[in-house]
Design a protein around this motif. Structure first.
Motif, PDB file in Angstrom:
ATOM      1  N   THR A 144     -10.614  -1.030   2.631  1.00 46.55           N
ATOM      2  CA  THR A 144      -9.781  -0.886   1.578  1.00 46.55           C
ATOM      3  C   THR A 144      -8.374  -0.864   1.952  1.00 46.55           C
ATOM      4  OG1 THR A 144      -9.685   1.519   2.077  1.00 46.55           O
ATOM      5  CG2 THR A 144     -11.416   1.062   0.499  1.00 46.55           C
ATOM      6  N   PRO A 145      -7.343  -0.950   1.202  1.00 47.38           N
ATOM      7  CA  PRO A 145      -6.109  -1.040   1.754  1.00 47.38           C
ATOM      8  C   PRO A 145      -5.404   0.110   2.457  1.00 47.38           C
ATOM      9  CG  PRO A 145      -6.184  -2.135  -0.244  1.00 47.38           C
ATOM     10  CD  PRO A 145      -7.334  -1.519  -0.150  1.00 47.38           C
ATOM     11  N   ALA A 146      -5.850   1.398   1.859  1.00 44.99           N
ATOM     12  CA  ALA A 146      -5.706   2.769   2.348  1.00 44.99           C
ATOM     13  C   ALA A 146      -5.977   2.938   3.776  1.00 44.99           C
ATOM     14  CB  ALA A 146      -5.923   3.683   1.418  1.00 44.99           C
ATOM     15  N   GLU A 147      -7.256   2.271   4.054  1.00 41.62           N
ATOM     16  CA  GLU A 147      -7.688   2.429   5.400  1.00 41.62           C
ATOM     17  C   GLU A 147      -6.801   1.559   6.239  1.00 41.62           C
ATOM     18  OE1 GLU A 147     -11.894   1.335   5.033  1.00 41.62           O
ATOM     19  OE2 GLU A 147     -12.630   3.386   4.587  1.00 41.62           O
TER      20      GLU A 147
ATOM     21  N   SER B 267     -11.162  -2.730   8.152  1.00 38.54           N
ATOM     22  CA  SER B 267     -11.357  -1.814   7.103  1.00 38.54           C
ATOM     23  C   SER B 267     -11.727  -2.258   5.771  1.00 38.54           C
ATOM     24  CB  SER B 267     -10.073  -0.709   6.959  1.00 38.54           C
ATOM     25  OG  SER B 267      -9.221  -1.554   6.466  1.00 38.54           O
TER      26      SER B 267
ATOM     27  N   LEU C 105      -3.690   0.776   6.062  1.00 35.99           N
ATOM     28  CA  LEU C 105      -2.615   1.321   6.246  1.00 35.99           C
ATOM     29  C   LEU C 105      -2.456   2.497   7.394  1.00 35.99           C
ATOM     30  CD1 LEU C 105       0.578   1.779   5.618  1.00 35.99           C
ATOM     31  CD2 LEU C 105      -0.445   3.539   3.667  1.00 35.99           C
ATOM     32  N   GLU C 106      -3.623   3.206   7.318  1.00 33.73           N
ATOM     33  CA  GLU C 106      -3.820   4.256   8.238  1.00 33.73           C
ATOM     34  C   GLU C 106      -4.001   3.647   9.792  1.00 33.73           C
ATOM     35  OE1 GLU C 106      -7.042   7.604   9.222  1.00 33.73           O
ATOM     36  OE2 GLU C 106      -6.851   7.223   7.274  1.00 33.73           O
TER      37      GLU C 106
ATOM     38  N   VAL D 273       0.712  -1.235  -0.023  1.00 32.24           N
ATOM     39  CA  VAL D 273       0.063   0.016   0.134  1.00 32.24           C
ATOM     40  C   VAL D 273       0.833   1.149   0.148  1.00 32.24           C
ATOM     41  CG1 VAL D 273      -1.976   1.258   1.112  1.00 32.24           C
ATOM     42  CG2 VAL D 273      -1.682  -1.424   1.515  1.00 32.24           C
ATOM     43  N   GLY D 274       0.963   1.767  -1.140  1.00 34.59           N
ATOM     44  CA  GLY D 274       1.536   3.317  -1.262  1.00 34.59           C
ATOM     45  C   GLY D 274       2.950   3.103  -0.721  1.00 34.59           C
TER      46      GLY D 274
END
Length: 184
Positions: free
Chosen positions: A150-153, A148, A155-156, A75-76
């Motif tokens: 999504t992968p972005a959530e 979560s 990661l957060e 992720v990112g």
């Protein structure tokens, strides 16, 4: 006559033999100190021997452990450890099929549900309102802080857990748990 000579010679050497055995004993005692590393090596050797003797990997628990798919979630530019496993839900642990999403941050794993529920309660008291307990087929109880879609959530949530100094987490935790029975 020969016995008397032998006895006389032995008696002359007796103090030397005593001194020599005392020195060897002292050297032997001081060189055999136990260390944490020695204990760890002995323990790991015993565990391996036990697994080989009992064939734990050939049991249902070994098969369940081996069925867990370990990978990474990118992720990112950040690689997060991820495990895909079939899980079950525990209403007393705050989990249900509609609450658990695709990506779940696991911060605790226990063999006894009592310990998992205690950790969940501590997380709830610390402000992790989504904390819940799920279990594997072994059973092994996982304590989740955040879930979560999504992968972005994910990661957060991962970063939040990693930066929380109030959480004492030992490797291989935290990791992302992705329920194996969920579809994309």
């Amino acid at each position: 006559m020969q016995v008397t000579m032998w006895l006389t010679e032995t008696m002359k050497r007796f103090p030397i033999l005593i001194l020599l055995s005392a020195i060897l004993s002292a050297v032997g005692i001081t060189s055999c100190k136990t260390t944490e590393e020695n204990y760890r090596k002995a323990y790991e050797t015993a565990v391996i021997q036990r697994q080989e003797a009992t064939g734990i990997d050939s049991t249902i628990y070994g098969k369940i452990r081996n069925s867990a798919n370990t990978s990474t979630l990118l992720v990112g530019g950040v690689e997060l450890p991820m495990r895909s496993e079939y899980i079950g839900y525990d209403a007393d642990g705050g989990s249900s099929r509609d609450k658990v999403k695709l990506y779940n941050i696991v911060v605790g794993q226990f063999r006894q549900i009592f310990n998992a529920k205690q950790m969940r309660q501590r997380l709830l008291d610390a402000g992790y309102d989504s904390a819940m307990v799920v279990h594997t087929r072994e059973p092994l109880y996982y304590v989740i802080t955040e879930t979560s879609s999504t992968p972005a959530e994910a990661l957060e949530a991962w970063r939040k857990v990693k930066s929380d100094k109030g959480l004492v987490i030992k490797s291989p935790l935290p990791f992302i748990l992705r329920p194996a029975h969920f579809r994309n």
